[in-house]
Structures are given as structure tokens and as C-alpha cells.
Design an enzyme around this catalytic site. Structure first.
Site, PDB file in Angstrom:
ATOM      1  N   ALA A 232       2.952  -5.191  10.640  1.00  0.00           N
ATOM      2  CA  ALA A 232       2.246  -4.164  11.396  1.00  0.00           C
ATOM      3  C   ALA A 232       2.938  -2.814  11.247  1.00  0.00           C
ATOM      4  CB  ALA A 232       2.148  -4.585  12.862  1.00  0.00           C
ATOM      5  N   ARG A 233       3.838  -2.504  12.158  1.00  0.00           N
ATOM      6  CA  ARG A 233       4.652  -1.299  12.111  1.00  0.00           C
ATOM      7  C   ARG A 233       6.055  -1.659  12.590  1.00  0.00           C
ATOM      8  NH1 ARG A 233       1.473   0.511   9.132  1.00  0.00           N
ATOM      9  NH2 ARG A 233       0.325   2.502   9.243  1.00  0.00           N
ATOM     10  N   ASP A 257       7.967  -6.770   6.485  1.00  0.00           N
ATOM     11  CA  ASP A 257       7.409  -5.882   5.472  1.00  0.00           C
ATOM     12  C   ASP A 257       7.448  -4.429   5.928  1.00  0.00           C
ATOM     13  OD1 ASP A 257       6.058  -5.641   2.879  1.00  0.00           O
ATOM     14  OD2 ASP A 257       4.303  -4.988   4.036  1.00  0.00           O
ATOM     15  N   GLU A 262      11.789   3.765   6.768  1.00  0.00           N
ATOM     16  CA  GLU A 262      11.390   3.336   5.423  1.00  0.00           C
ATOM     17  C   GLU A 262      11.595   4.473   4.430  1.00  0.00           C
ATOM     18  OE1 GLU A 262       7.444   1.719   5.469  1.00  0.00           O
ATOM     19  OE2 GLU A 262       7.907   0.259   7.030  1.00  0.00           O
ATOM     20  N   HIS A 281       7.234  -2.885   2.305  1.00  0.00           N
ATOM     21  CA  HIS A 281       5.940  -2.400   2.805  1.00  0.00           C
ATOM     22  C   HIS A 281       4.864  -2.567   1.731  1.00  0.00           C
ATOM     23  CE1 HIS A 281       4.062   0.470   5.974  1.00  0.00           C
ATOM     24  NE2 HIS A 281       3.146  -0.353   5.477  1.00  0.00           N
ATOM     25  N   SER A 283       3.031  -5.835   1.489  1.00  0.00           N
ATOM     26  CA  SER A 283       2.368  -7.124   1.714  1.00  0.00           C
ATOM     27  C   SER A 283       0.894  -7.077   1.359  1.00  0.00           C
ATOM     28  CB  SER A 283       2.528  -7.563   3.171  1.00  0.00           C
ATOM     29  OG  SER A 283       1.900  -6.648   4.049  1.00  0.00           O
TER      30      SER A 283
END
Length: 317
Positions: A232-233, A257, A262, A281, A283
Site C-alpha cells: 500500500a504505502r 514493497d 523511497e 515498489h 509489485s
């Protein structure tokens, strides 16, 4: 529809006939690496497409914000928690997304994570690297408890696959609708469920209500062999508390992920923890994403021209 539509050169090249079919006669301003094809004074609608992300995002958005008559902005991404998007809403600009375009590849990646943990895939790879014959027991997914937090398109697809794998799936959303593919409870019931979860998948948007949702208290409530999956986040999870939980055995593992920062800094302990799967990040990365996202936009464009309700419209506030 009054005004013109702002799109990227790649969208114009691949979807020109579809755009014309959805909005006959509506002029299009095309943005390529050298800039827009004409002035943006008359632009009232923008499609922020995945082909410009991330390398050309800043340049494209700089052009978009010059459109003073902008009334509608569509983003390829389901996530609109960035302040840029909130700024659009505060100006009264309608905001829609291509939520759902990446649901299938992301859900398949989630099942990859679950299978990797249930079968100790990392252990198999380590044995292979050593050329060591190490038979081992593997775990079942069928019959295990899978909690899915957030039942948008991604969460629904994760739940559907979980059911197909024979898992006992419970979904969580603000208001259950009754048409979900699994047992569904309101978000307020999540605390009571945490001690039951074998796998907990986070698929909710980042909001004031979900920021820091999985904190030290929540992690301590989970089983010592439970696995947390976050697609998600990053900020939905208290990352420092998660590192402590993974080191000290509050939970069994995590597949991540997304992260608070990031790219994930090289100094992060998450890189080296043996019970963590880190992916960058990605997925939902799939060659079909751009086409699916643009199909959703084109459908919305036709709806916009006809004055009909738009798909995936984001509410202000």
C-alpha cells in the site's frame, strides 16, 4: 466538453483514435520531451499517464499546472496522497484515477510473497547456492488466516486469490457492502482480528486514518509466526517498530514493497534482516499496466463528455 485535453506523446501515438472516439472534435495538446505542442491556455482536462513516470513526471506536471482553466485531472496511479493531488482538490479540480489497472499483477505478487514464506523459499535458494541437498517441510496456505486491510480493486483481487488458495480470508474496509468475495468487517474490528492473522496484507490508501495504523501495539498483538505484507504505502506502518518486531520475534516476517522513504536507504536494517523480503515498489510492474490504465481514462473521458459520473473519483477532504 469545453477546452482541450493534455496528454503525453506516447498516449497520442498509441491511442489517438480511441481519444477521438471518446471525445470527438476535442483538441489535444501533446507533451513530448521538448514541451507542449501548443499553448495550454485552453486546456481543461489532463491525463497524467504512466509513460511519463517517473523520469518525465516533473516536466509534464509543470506543463499541467500552467493550465489555468483546468477542471479535471486523471492520474494513472491509484495513490493520490501526494500534496500535489491534494492541491488540485483544494482548487476545486475533479480528480480521478486508474485504480484497478495494477490490481491483478500486485495481487499475484502478494501470493508470491505468501508462497515464499510458507515454503521458506529463501532457505531453498541458500541451499542451492551451497549445492547442499537440504529437504525441508513446507507450510500450507489452505486453511490459514489471511487478513486484507483495504478492499479497493487490489485488496479485492488479493482476497479472491486467497479464497482460491483455500485460505480463510477476512477483509477490512470502512463500510462493508455485502458483495465482497470474503467475510468482511469494518476497519474498527481490525484490532480484534490481529491475534488471529497468519498473514496480514495492507492494501489501503494512505489517509489520516491509516497513517501509522500498524504500530508497535498492533505488531505486538500479532502471532509470533505471522507475516505482514505491505503493498500500500510505507507510512501505514511504523517502520522503526516493525524493525524491532522482526528482530525480536514479535512477528515471523514481512514482505515489503513500499517504505517510509523511497528508495529504501542503504543504511536501513530491513535490507539485511533474514525474515524480510524487500522489493523496490514494483509489485505491480507489468507490461499491460499502461494499456489498462489508459483504457480506464478513455472510458472516463467519454463519461466526462456525456456529463455522466466518473469512475474512481477522489473526494476532497
Amino acid at each position: 466538453m469545453k477546452g482541450s485535453l493534455l496528454v503525453s506523446d506516447a498516449v497520442e501515438e498509441r491511442f489517438a483514435s480511441d481519444l477521438e472516439g471518446a471525445a470527438p472534435g476535442v483538441p489535444r495538446v501533446v507533451v513530448d520531451p521538448s514541451g507542449p505542442s501548443s499553448e495550454v491556455d485552453a486546456v481543461t482536462a489532463v491525463y497524467f499517464s504512466g509513460d511519463v513516470f517517473p523520469e518525465r513526471s516533473a516536466d509534464f506536471l509543470r506543463v499541467a499546472v500552467r493550465a489555468k482553466q483546468l477542471r479535471w485531472f486523471h492520474s494513472f496511479s491509484a495513490g493520490v496522497d501526494h500534496p500535489f493531488f491534494q492541491g488540485l482538490l483544494s482548487r476545486g479540480i475533479r480528480l480521478t484515477t486508474s485504480s484497478g489497472a495494477q490490481a491483478v499483477p500486485i495481487a499475484q505478487t502478494v501470493m508470491l510473497y505468501l508462497l515464499a514464506f510458507s515454503r521458506d523459499l529463501r532457505g531453498w535458494f541458500a541451499a542451492q547456492d551451497k549445492r547442499s541437498w537440504e529437504p525441508r517441510n513446507i507450510g500450507d496456505l489452505q486453511g490459514r488466516e489471511l487478513g486484507v486491510v483495504g478492499l479497493g480493486p487490489i485488496g479485492l483481487e488479493v482476497a479472491r486469490l486467497g479464497v482460491a488458495f483455500g485460505m480463510k480470508v477476512t477483509g477490512f474496509r470502512r463500510t462493508p457492502r455485502g458483495d465482497e468475495p470474503c467475510a468482511t468487517r469494518p476497519m474498527l474490528a481490525l484490532d480484534d482480528y490481529l491475534p488471529r492473522a497468519d498473514y496480514l496484507v495492507l492494501a489501503a490508501p494512505l489517509t489520516d486514518a491509516t497513517r501509522g495504523l500498524i504500530d508497535a501495539r498492533a505488531l505486538r498483538a500479532m502471532k509470533p509466526d505471522a507475516v505482514l505484507v505491505n503493498i500500500a504505502r510505507g507510512s501505514i506502518v511504523d517502520e522503526a517498530a516493525l524493525v524491532e518486531a522482526l528482530r525480536d520475534g514479535w512477528i515471523g516476517g514481512a514482505a515489503l514493497d513500499v517504505f517510509e522513504q523511497e528508495p529504501l536507504p542503504e543504511s536501513s536494517p530491513l535490507w539485511s534482516l533474514p525474515n524480510v523480503i524487500v522489493t523496490p515498489h514494483s509489485s505491480g510492474t507489468s507490461p499491460g499496466n499502461h494499456h489498462r490504465a489508459t483504457e480506464i481514462f478513455i472510458d472516463n473521458l467519454a463519461r466526462y463528455v456525456r456529463g455522466e459520473p466518473l469512475r474512481n473519483e477522489v473526494e476532497a477532504g
